[in-house]
Scaffold this active site. Structure first.
Site, mmCIF file in Angstrom:
data_model
loop_
_atom_site.group_PDB
_atom_site.id
_atom_site.type_symbol
_atom_site.label_atom_id
_atom_site.label_comp_id
_atom_site.label_asym_id
_atom_site.label_seq_id
_atom_site.Cartn_x
_atom_site.Cartn_y
_atom_site.Cartn_z
ATOM 1 N N ASN A 177 0.995 -1.181 0.011
ATOM 2 C CA ASN A 177 -0.011 0.039 0.059
ATOM 3 C C ASN A 177 0.973 1.211 -0.088
ATOM 4 O O ASN A 177 0.550 2.389 -0.664
ATOM 5 C CB ASN A 177 -0.877 -0.061 1.059
ATOM 6 C CG ASN A 177 -0.313 -0.181 2.496
ATOM 7 O OD1 ASN A 177 0.906 -0.734 2.774
ATOM 8 N ND2 ASN A 177 -0.895 0.455 3.574
ATOM 9 N N GLU A 221 4.006 -3.800 12.493
ATOM 10 C CA GLU A 221 3.173 -2.497 12.358
ATOM 11 C C GLU A 221 1.943 -3.411 11.368
ATOM 12 O O GLU A 221 2.148 -3.716 10.235
ATOM 13 C CB GLU A 221 3.818 -1.330 11.415
ATOM 14 C CG GLU A 221 2.834 -0.203 11.682
ATOM 15 C CD GLU A 221 1.908 0.001 10.346
ATOM 16 O OE1 GLU A 221 0.824 -0.343 10.279
ATOM 17 O OE2 GLU A 221 2.496 0.726 9.412
ATOM 18 N N CYS A 233 -3.133 1.274 6.869
ATOM 19 C CA CYS A 233 -3.283 0.655 8.114
ATOM 20 C C CYS A 233 -3.934 1.564 9.079
ATOM 21 O O CYS A 233 -4.713 1.243 9.688
ATOM 22 C CB CYS A 233 -1.916 0.113 8.617
ATOM 23 S SG CYS A 233 -1.130 -1.063 7.698
ATOM 24 N N GLU A 247 8.178 2.781 14.745
ATOM 25 C CA GLU A 247 8.744 3.375 13.608
ATOM 26 C C GLU A 247 8.793 5.013 13.467
ATOM 27 O O GLU A 247 7.827 5.571 14.280
ATOM 28 C CB GLU A 247 8.266 2.806 12.406
ATOM 29 C CG GLU A 247 8.425 1.341 12.251
ATOM 30 C CD GLU A 247 8.260 0.810 10.800
ATOM 31 O OE1 GLU A 247 9.218 0.871 10.057
ATOM 32 O OE2 GLU A 247 7.296 -0.027 10.778
#
Length: 495
Positions: free
Chosen positions: A166, A264, A298, A475
């Site tokens: 994505n 993640e 996400c 992150e």
């Protein structure tokens, strides 16, 4: 060639600028050991447009070996020199932004303007971490005047990066840049549907001065290339972005080698709108939160939690804006592009059809669509379900498409309860004019990042990651550098 010329050429006669078609290992293009090939698809046209290497464990072995050979030298390279290389990479990426954005849009399907933003964000990530390389410091510890004690931060070693489809260039940069700044070497495995910009980035890094073998790329499917990489005994850390089931498998594989992991994973993030909010700004925020990249994010704001006092007005504004969204091939700069693959389109369609069969009513959308110019592509219409119960699958399950579910809150306490009613905890958005309420909710909502009065606020400077089934580790920000470091303590007598 300008980006306009690239687009005109491709949409006109199908010609493309030079695109990579092999692995990138030890500083050069490398054919797959077993000769495997796979197609990558133009999602806006639902047809293949390029062929790349389909790697397997043999290619992974070559890439990890290349990274291992140079790990010690790269880890001992002067930090300021590592930072200078990352800064040169940022400058090159800005110079070649048109080529990268074209490839990113074509490979992923996302609108070209979104791809341009992703490339700019990737360049900014390399700039940010170029400045972090020489800020990695140890500490000293008070153990008495006759002793000395201090810590040495050291690079973890070879790191594996599993890049999602994505946000290929964005996710690659936010993981690889801090790893390189920390002195780690890299083996990256991009998603099989979006391999191009990671390959291009690895080659660009070498041109920026990165020693050969420090960043390697193996393309292929998850089972054939990704699984051998995360399970490789030469890998000391894995950074993974993707689905919950795959993330669990990654963690299990890494555990067998006692390698560290940052995950993640998915999200079902709420956008909370109170009656005192600027409803126009909130409506714009909701539209961007769920329809950017066709909802394939996400951290997408896939749930609108709205105060009952303004429920009807707020939903009407969002619906009106959604009705005005134009779909189309990503290279034509539409507001909404296609889904990344036919398989993913099928998953989104199945989730929506299941909701409709349960009696949930779609205020808008709910159907498969196509590019209005060509009548082709893997599109799904902007979809909104109103007044959805908290226990419904529309609220509980990640759909990963342009599908918004509306929940109605009676008061602040109820809004918080609804916000925390899923197993996910990635991000949350809050729209209110009440400073105290905004920060109470930011404190109490279970999410790794909270946006106040602007969805997707912040940037590479702000740590990002999830709680619960959304994963763990952070992150972005300086926190990301710590993922790639191990701490050695040194102590001894001096008197």
């Amino acid at each position: 060639m300008s980006i306009e010329e690239m687009v005109e050429s491709y949409l006109g006669d199908g010609t493309l600028p030079d695109l990579p078609d092999r692995h990138f290992i030890a500083g050069d293009w490398a054919a797959p050991v077993n000769g495997g090939r796979m197609e990558t698809f133009d999602a806006g046209a639902a047809r293949p447009f390029h062929v790349v290497a389909a790697g397997d464990a043999a290619d992974v072995d070559r890439a990890v070996a290349a990274a291992e050979r140079v790990q010690r030298a790269w880890g001992r390279t002067k930090p300021s020199e590592r930072g200078a290389i990352l800064m040169r990479a940022a400058a090159l990426l800005r110079q070649e932004a048109a080529r990268f954005a074209f490839a990113e849009s074509l490979d992923s399907g996302k609108p070209l303007q979104e791809a341009e933003g992703d490339v700019a964000g990737a360049a900014r990530a390399f700039e940010y971490y170029s400045g972090a390389a020489d800020k990695i410091e140890g500490g000293t510890f008070p153990v008495g005047s006759d002793h000395i004690a201090y810590s040495l931060p050291e690079p973890m070693g070879v790191t594996a990066h599993i890049i999602p489809w994505n946000f290929p260039i964005s996710t690659a940069a936010r993981g690889i840049a801090p790893a390189l700044a920390a002195g780690c070497t890299v083996v990256a495995k991009p998603a099989d549907t979006t391999p191009l910009t990671m390959l291009m980035l690895a080659e660009l890094l070498v041109r920026a001065g990165l020693p050969t073998g420090v960043c390697n790329v193996v393309t292929g499917t998850g089972p054939d290339a990704g699984a051998p990489l995360v399970a490789h005994p030469g890998v000391r850390h894995v950074t993974f972005t993707g689905s919950v089931p795959t993330g669990i498998g990654v963690m299990q594989a890494a555990a067998r080698n006692v390698a560290s992991v940052v995950l993640e994973l998915g999200g079902k993030s709420p956008v909370i709108v109170f009656e005192d909010a600027d409803l126009d700004a909130a409506a714009d925020g909701v539209i961007g939160a769920i329809f950017e990249n066709a909802g394939q994010i996400c951290s997408a704001g896939s749930r609108l939690i709205v105060s009952r006092a303004v429920h009807g007005e707020m939903v009407a504004r969002v619906v009106q804006k959604a009705q005005a969204i134009e779909m189309g091939h990503g290279l034509r700069r539409p507001a909404l592009g296609p889904l990344n693959s036919d398989a993913h389109l099928g998953r989104v369609r199945s989730a929506v059809e299941s909701a409709l069969s349960r009696g949930r009513r779609a205020t808008i959308g709910g159907t498969v669509a196509t590019d209005p110019v060509t009548n082709a592509g893997w599109f799904f219409a902007p979809t909104i379900f109103d007044d959805v119960p908290a226990d419904d699958a529309l609220v509980q399950d990640e759909i990963f498409g342009p599908v918004l579910s509306v929940q109605v809150a009676e008061d602040e306490a109820h809004a918080l309860q609804l916000a925390n009613c899923t197993d996910y905890g990635l991000v949350a958005g809050i729209y209110t004019a009440d400073f105290g309420r905004a920060h109470r909710l930011a404190r109490d909502v279970d999410a790794g990042q909270v946006y106040l009065n602007e969805y997707f606020a912040g940037g590479i400077e702000v740590p990002f990651g999830g709680n619960r089934r959304s994963g763990f580790g952070r992150e972005k920000g300086f926190a990301a550098v710590r993922n790639y470091l191990r701490i050695k303590g040194v102590a001894g007598r001096i008197g």
